[in-house]
Design a protein around this motif. Sequence first.
Motif, mmCIF file in Angstrom:
data_model
loop_
_atom_site.group_PDB
_atom_site.id
_atom_site.type_symbol
_atom_site.label_atom_id
_atom_site.label_comp_id
_atom_site.label_asym_id
_atom_site.label_seq_id
_atom_site.Cartn_x
_atom_site.Cartn_y
_atom_site.Cartn_z
ATOM 1 N N ASN A 1 1.911 -8.980 10.170
ATOM 2 C CA ASN A 1 0.627 -9.101 9.476
ATOM 3 C C ASN A 1 0.799 -8.902 7.974
ATOM 4 O OD1 ASN A 1 -2.240 -9.484 9.516
ATOM 5 N ND2 ASN A 1 -2.489 -7.288 9.142
ATOM 6 N N ARG B 1 -5.093 0.895 7.154
ATOM 7 C CA ARG B 1 -4.577 1.823 8.171
ATOM 8 C C ARG B 1 -3.406 2.636 7.635
ATOM 9 N NH1 ARG B 1 -3.707 -0.012 14.279
ATOM 10 N NH2 ARG B 1 -3.254 2.196 14.502
ATOM 11 N N ILE B 2 -2.537 1.964 6.898
ATOM 12 C CA ILE B 2 -1.365 2.671 6.355
ATOM 13 C C ILE B 2 -1.816 3.822 5.461
ATOM 14 C CG2 ILE B 2 0.465 2.386 4.621
ATOM 15 C CD1 ILE B 2 1.019 -0.380 6.039
ATOM 16 N N GLU C 1 -6.803 -4.261 13.601
ATOM 17 C CA GLU C 1 -5.846 -4.591 12.539
ATOM 18 C C GLU C 1 -5.296 -6.008 12.686
ATOM 19 O OE1 GLU C 1 -2.779 -1.613 12.036
ATOM 20 O OE2 GLU C 1 -1.592 -2.894 10.718
ATOM 21 N N GLU D 1 -3.362 6.535 7.632
ATOM 22 C CA GLU D 1 -2.306 7.200 8.426
ATOM 23 C C GLU D 1 -1.484 8.140 7.552
ATOM 24 O OE1 GLU D 1 -0.282 3.843 10.082
ATOM 25 O OE2 GLU D 1 -1.933 3.388 11.454
ATOM 26 N N ALA E 1 0.829 -1.214 0.000
ATOM 27 C CA ALA E 1 0.000 0.000 0.000
ATOM 28 C C ALA E 1 0.862 1.262 0.000
ATOM 29 C CB ALA E 1 -0.934 -0.016 1.214
ATOM 30 N N ARG E 2 2.048 1.157 0.552
ATOM 31 C CA ARG E 2 2.889 2.357 0.656
ATOM 32 C C ARG E 2 3.348 2.878 -0.712
ATOM 33 N NH1 ARG E 2 4.877 0.581 6.157
ATOM 34 N NH2 ARG E 2 3.844 2.111 7.473
ATOM 35 N N SER F 1 -4.100 -3.891 7.437
ATOM 36 C CA SER F 1 -2.905 -3.053 7.576
ATOM 37 C C SER F 1 -2.808 -2.068 6.415
ATOM 38 C CB SER F 1 -1.637 -3.922 7.625
ATOM 39 O OG SER F 1 -1.549 -4.615 8.852
#
Lengths: 140, 542
Positions: B237, A69-70, B158, A73, A39-40, A66
């Motif tokens: 994860n 959220r990444i 998460e 964020e 995702a980054r 994750s």
Amino acid sequence: MVEFRYRADEVTEQPSVTLDAFLDQSNATAVRLEPDDDARALIPFLDRLTLIEVAFPKYRDGRGYSAARILREAGYQGELRAQGDVLVDQIAFMRRCGFDSFAPESSLNPDAVARALDNYDHAYQGAADSVVPIWKLRHG
Amino acid sequence: MYKYDNYDQAMVDARVAEFRDQITRRIAGDMTEDQFKPLRLMNGLYLQLHAYMLRVAIPYGTLDSRQMRMLAHIARKYDRDYGHFTTRQNIQYNWIKLEDCADILEELATVEMHAIQTSGNCIRNISSDQYAGAAADEVTDPRPWAELLRQWSTFHPEFSYLPRKFKIAVIAASEDRAAMRLHDIGLELIRQDGALGARVFVGGGMGRTPMIAPEINPFVKADDLLSYLEACLRVYNRYGRRDNMYKARIKILIHEIGADEYRRQVAAEFAHVKTLGIDPPLAELERITAFFAAPAYDAPDVEPDRNDPDFAVWLDQNVKPHKQAGYAIVNISLKPIGGIPGDATSQQIDVMADLAEKYSFDELRVTHAQNIVLPYVAKRDLYAVWQALRDAELADANLDLISDIIACPGLDYCSLANARSIPVAQKIATRFADMDRQRDLGELKLKISGCINACGHHHAGHIGILGVDKKGVENYQLTFGGSGAEDVSIGKIIGPGFDEDGVVDAVEKATEVYKALRQGDERFLDTYRRVGLAPFKEAIYG
């Protein structure tokens, strides 16, 4: 098909492209992330994306939590959609991780989804939503 | 002990309502078993060989008499009048009806208990040192930290669909009584420049690929700990293997990329996560710590009268020194000769609750070795406690001896097992029933698993036994030299396996070799480490 959407803006009609395709040509505004995708890689482009679709080929594969959220964020404000094997009892966690639309493969009962989202008044930990964690409520 | 506030209670009550709804949908057929499975598993409900099994969480193994009585009540009302204490300091019930589950959870919630995350690919019950708060060698009481972690990990959005289950242990003493480095994350609380923090070990575990966790960070400050753990979990994860469930634990990820690369990735993730403001202030740890204040000690420093020889034996074997003069730590063995390790009847559970209330400031602990601890007993009361235990058949003086066996439920209950564990444990205990003989052998930790998943911790046994299926016949492999303590090591297979009686004979021969070769006060483990496998192998296979 998007069954549940928790946003006020219009639904994006543009079909999403794969991450590789996006990074190649990059004028798309909608991207689809597979569980293996990082995702980054999208972080430099978040401003011009209106939809990021995160694939859940199997509900057991939690990498998309994750990814969501990444992205949140990193400041992503557009639509973040969970697509695939999305079940009633995953939606509350997904909301907490920043997903705001859901395209489940198998249709979900709207009452059950509403109950699942309404079940907990509080949460112990901070995440990508606006819920104030219990420790903060305790200490003001 | 920690007491729920309204927030904690609301979380558990909401969980009961949610699970009742899920069970209702399952029974009505709105959900397939495949869809229900991850939900019930996240609530400790397994479908075993004969019935549903419900595992109830006992956070860091600490509970009060009211909670202990509730465990007895559940055994009596919903099960077959007994419960089984587990190696994660929990209790499980083997004969539960699906339609009773919501009612059981509702009853548990009335005494601040639950079954949240006692299974599933999520962060499991946080385990800790059973002597926490009472041990002379601790830097601080690890339980407040474990409670902080319990709350942080509960319904973590998460990390509820991790590649595999995730186990965390917290200790704060030089002696490791919780097999800390055999956990996915092991935390050892230490003091550095006056401040408390954690040494962080990641990537230990048993199972089919046993590994000792390497140190990933020598010191994480208290107010960075949750951010640091989020970083540890997020890397796992995202990059833990999901293609093969047998390679999905974090130990495999760390083994494959190396501890240095994992440490680097965690550091990068931590630098980001730390900016999110997810760490509670130290005031939250202090709020929790206040619940664990030392009890109101008031007993004189007197030694118990040792005139009764049976009592004296128990005193020497099962009672441990306390940090407070005049007090002692009492271990209650759930390993009667010929019994099922870790099982207790509801009546015995009630007796232990009564003793805790009367003699141990209302507190009990469950140990990862499947025994029970009364952590705060005045020495003047030891004889009375022993008499009550004896009357309830709970006074076996075999702590850490060869009959204090850890055993998984095995093929008698478990759908994963390849072989039975319980009968082997019973036969070995019976073979060594003579207590003088056991005491002569000294500390000898024997652990039995009925399959390669190693729930019976055989890798960490001074003597380990692994049950396998060999062409349809139960076969038992022996391992020597494991330890779950501060001298942590993984046992090695000594040679070809045995049948059930053969493995009992082999264990007996091994003890004879030890007796012949031991020097001074060496334990079996020490002698084995000094002399190596050869003399044992010769005696067993020669």
